[in-house]
Design an enzyme around this catalytic site. Sequence first.
Site, PDB file in Angstrom:
ATOM      1  CD  GLU A  72       2.522   3.340   3.156  1.00 56.13           C
ATOM      2  OE1 GLU A  72       2.956   2.730   4.148  1.00 56.13           O
ATOM      3  OE2 GLU A  72       1.931   4.445   3.233  1.00 56.13           O
ATOM      4  CG  HIS A 118       0.550   3.005   6.784  1.00 56.03           C
ATOM      5  ND1 HIS A 118       1.915   2.893   6.644  1.00 56.03           N
ATOM      6  CD2 HIS A 118       0.286   2.830   8.102  1.00 56.03           C
ATOM      7  CE1 HIS A 118       2.461   2.666   7.823  1.00 56.03           C
ATOM      8  NE2 HIS A 118       1.492   2.620   8.731  1.00 56.03           N
ATOM      9  CB  CYS A 125       3.190   5.122  10.312  1.00 56.18           C
ATOM     10  SG  CYS A 125       2.630   4.096  11.700  1.00 56.18           S
TER      11      CYS A 125
END
Length: 221
Positions: free
Chosen positions: A197, A195, A87
């Site tokens: 994660e 994302h 990002c």
Amino acid sequence: MRSAVIVFPGSNCDRDLAVAIRDVTGREPAMVWHRETELPADIGLIALPGGFSYGDYLRSGAMAARSPIMRAIADAAGRGVPVLGICNGFQVLTEAGLLPGALMRNAGLSFVCRDVSLTVETSQSIFTNRYSAGEGIRIPVAHHDGNYQADAATLDRLEGEGRVAFRYAEEVNGSARSIAGVINETGNVLGMMPHPERLMETAQGGTDGRRLFEGLLEAVA
């Protein structure tokens, strides 16, 4: 494997990224403040997290790309150390010249925050080796300036060299050729807007993001 998460003023996904790396590697990453000029010795992975570095003033990532630590990151990348930008981290990497192209304001001029469908474009990279080419996965996005753009020659080169890592399988932000993530020429730097994660455990609703970190660990261990 020693790893580092770079923290800029305005980073807000640094701890999420650190937890993901710790869970896969079994070792806490170093949290490196952007004003530092050196990285930990024997570094094996550098990660730039999402957020709004410097409040997204000027252009997203433009000020962070001039932070002192970026010279050390560029040097490490030149030595082949893997660098992952997610990002805002992707935005910083393009502004620093470590990846081609630029991230522009979303075509719809609105912040987009939801799970999106992606297509894995290549499995022949250290970042995507746990996926299959053509596989559909689901990863969250949360960005206002995720519209990836580059000139036609650059886009053709990225496509021809197999450096498009992920592509949106639905309309998200107006990115050229629906590109969601790209890899550098030597294959050790990945920037992506989604994302991974945020999708590491079943409690988060899925594990499609976990394979990126597991494959990366396997490749560099």
